[in-house]
Design a protein around this motif. Structure first.
Motif, short mmCIF file in Angstrom:
data_model
loop_
_atom_site.label_atom_id
_atom_site.label_comp_id
_atom_site.label_asym_id
_atom_site.label_seq_id
_atom_site.Cartn_x
_atom_site.Cartn_y
_atom_site.Cartn_z
N PRO A 1 0.83 -1.21 0.00
CA PRO A 1 0.00 0.00 0.00
C PRO A 1 0.86 1.26 0.00
N ARG A 2 0.35 2.30 -0.61
CA ARG A 2 1.07 3.58 -0.65
C ARG A 2 1.34 4.06 0.77
N GLY A 3 2.56 4.55 0.97
CA GLY A 3 2.90 5.05 2.29
C GLY A 3 3.45 4.00 3.23
N THR A 4 3.71 2.79 2.72
CA THR A 4 4.36 1.76 3.52
C THR A 4 5.64 1.34 2.82
N HIS A 5 6.46 0.57 3.50
CA HIS A 5 7.71 0.12 2.87
C HIS A 5 8.14 -1.20 3.50
N ASP A 6 8.94 -1.94 2.76
CA ASP A 6 9.50 -3.20 3.24
C ASP A 6 10.92 -2.96 3.72
N GLN B 1 2.60 4.00 7.50
CA GLN B 1 3.02 3.14 8.59
C GLN B 1 4.48 3.45 8.84
N PHE B 2 4.79 3.92 10.03
CA PHE B 2 6.17 4.28 10.36
C PHE B 2 6.49 3.68 11.73
N HIS B 3 7.74 3.76 12.10
CA HIS B 3 8.19 3.10 13.32
C HIS B 3 8.84 4.11 14.26
N GLN B 4 8.52 3.98 15.53
CA GLN B 4 9.07 4.88 16.52
C GLN B 4 9.70 4.10 17.66
N VAL B 5 10.75 4.66 18.21
CA VAL B 5 11.28 4.25 19.50
C VAL B 5 11.10 5.45 20.40
N GLY B 6 10.67 5.21 21.63
CA GLY B 6 10.40 6.35 22.50
C GLY B 6 10.41 5.95 23.95
N ALA C 1 18.73 -6.33 2.97
CA ALA C 1 19.80 -5.43 2.57
C ALA C 1 19.95 -4.24 3.51
N GLU C 2 18.87 -3.88 4.24
CA GLU C 2 18.95 -2.73 5.14
C GLU C 2 18.63 -3.06 6.59
N ILE C 3 18.30 -4.31 6.89
CA ILE C 3 17.89 -4.65 8.24
C ILE C 3 19.01 -4.43 9.25
#
Length: 420
Positions: free
Chosen positions: A6-11, A123-128, A15-17
């Motif tokens: 879906p638009r606005g998400t990413h895998d 969908q984004f990721h946060q640490v807090g 290669a980047e993990i």
């Protein structure tokens, strides 16, 4: 392809993990050093929690939330931020009765329907982290210190810490009247709908994406309207940051995008990529626990966008990459599979080991071991029963090792730094 994300998400691919794991580990180590404990909350909550905590007039609630009804006709929302969820969990699980200061940290996905762009996803990721139970300015300074320590451990230098105070309601009530009058003086530049929104919460204009810096900087700043107690708190935060040798810049127009903040607010910037250079944001919210149904509980916290930090990682960042293996066990011939699996099982008592049972040639498997940056390649060949080949890929040494002596050889090689 039949399907796409879906638009606005990413895998996050292999290669980047490693970069992601490096960032996550840096924050986890910082939290451990400062005495924080982890907390995990549901990805969705009752919608009313976010409306109450984040603010009905905020862009997040009015424009960006993913809200739906479940089969019981309940209004639920994918969490757009995690502070409200942590406060709900803090109260529901009785942590407010544990006494003392609670230092909590989290990590996970958040969801906002926003216009996708570099560093910004739906969908984004946060640490807090959230620190509950102390009104001391020292906690504000320590919270910023955690952020700076974690980012510096990742190789970030030249961080721009921006600081402001939005005061308590005693400061904001009279300031709102002054600010709203100034906003209305710009009525020709602001739409009627926006003016109606700002009549309810005029501070929102400083966080709006609709207007440029020229208009915002022409408005009165709250720094000139702080009551004595709020001004003293802010001065103490500045003094403590100076004592900790953390450089900062006062930004009198910084308000953050959430309605629950009181007194200290801050953001941390890096690089020259415009708005997307903001890596971390946070501040104090002394009223939120009470507004969510709990007792008066002062609190302060922050959240960091993992996507932005990963993308901004300095090229010369050092540290453990993660995702690599120490031993790469090459299996030559299907008849050697059991021996290869057993060799890897034995080697894992010393370090990580990956088995290649792809059926590829010996040469190709050894090339794969080098690409994976393995320290040692161990070849188990069906044509050589009872013996394995030990290739130290860094020291460029080779040995033929009796299979029943592999454990002892690996132990000795490890003791000698695997250079013999």
């Amino acid at each position: 392809m039949k399907y796409s994300r879906p638009r606005g998400t990413h895998d996050v691919t292999p290669a980047e993990i490693d970069r992601w794991r490096r960032v996550e580990s840096a924050f986890e180590r910082a939290f451990d050093r400062f005495g924080y404990r982890g907390i995990r909350t549901p990805i969705f909550e009752h919608t009313e929690l976010f409306v109450r905590a984040v603010g009905e007039q905020s862009d997040i609630v009015s424009k960006e939330m993913y809200t739906f009804k479940d089969r019981g006709d309940r209004d639920l929302t994918l969490r757009p931020e995690n502070t409200a969820s942590v406060i709900r969990a803090y109260l529901e699980n009785g942590m407010h009765r544990w006494g003392g200061i609670q230092r909590l940290w989290y990590i996970g996905p958040m969801f906002r329907y926003d216009r996708p762009q570099a560093g910004r996803y739906r969908q984004f990721h946060q640490v807090g982290a959230e620190v509950l139970g102390s009104a001391s300015p020292a906690v504000d300074a320590e919270t910023i210190q955690v952020v700076v320590d974690a980012l510096m451990s990742l190789g970030f230098r030249g961080l721009d810490v921006r600081l402001n105070s939005v005061g308590t309601e005693r400061s904001r009530a009279p300031y709102r009247a002054v600010l709203l009058e100034a906003i209305r003086a710009h009525g020709s530049e602001i739409s009627p709908d926006a003016l109606e929104r700002y009549a309810k919460n005029p501070l929102r204009i400083f966080d709006s994406k609709e207007y440029g810096e020229r208009l915002k900087r022409s408005l009165p700043a709250i720094s000139g309207h702080l009551v004595d107690e709020d001004a003293e708190h802010f001065a103490r935060v500045r003094d403590l940051l100076g004592a900790l040798e953390i450089p900062f810049t006062e930004d009198p127009y910084l308000v953050r995008g959430l309605d629950y903040y009181t007194r200290t607010v801050f953001e941390v910037y890096y690089g020259e990529t415009g708005a997307q250079s903001a890596l971390v944001g946070g501040g104090r919210y002394d009223d939120l626990v009470r507004e969510c149904g709990g007792p008066d509980t002062p609190a302060v916290g922050f959240s960091a966008g993992l996507e932005r930090i990963v993308e901004a990682l300095p090229a010369d960042t050092t540290g453990e990459a993660g995702g690599t293996v120490h031993y790469y066990v090459a299996c030559v011939g299907s008849a050697a599979e059991a021996r290869a699996l057993n060799a890897a099982r034995l080697l894992r008592s010393f370090d990580s080991a990956e088995v290649d049972v792809s059926g590829r040639s010996r040469k190709t498997q050894l090339e794969a071991a080098a690409k994976k940056k393995a320290r040692v390649a161990v070849v188990v060949d069906a044509a050589s029963p009872g013996v394995v080949e030990w290739h130290d890929l860094r020291a460029r040494t080779d040995h033929r090792v009796p299979e029943n002596e592999l454990e002892a050889f690996a132990r000795e090689a490890g003791a000698q730094g695997e250079t013999s």
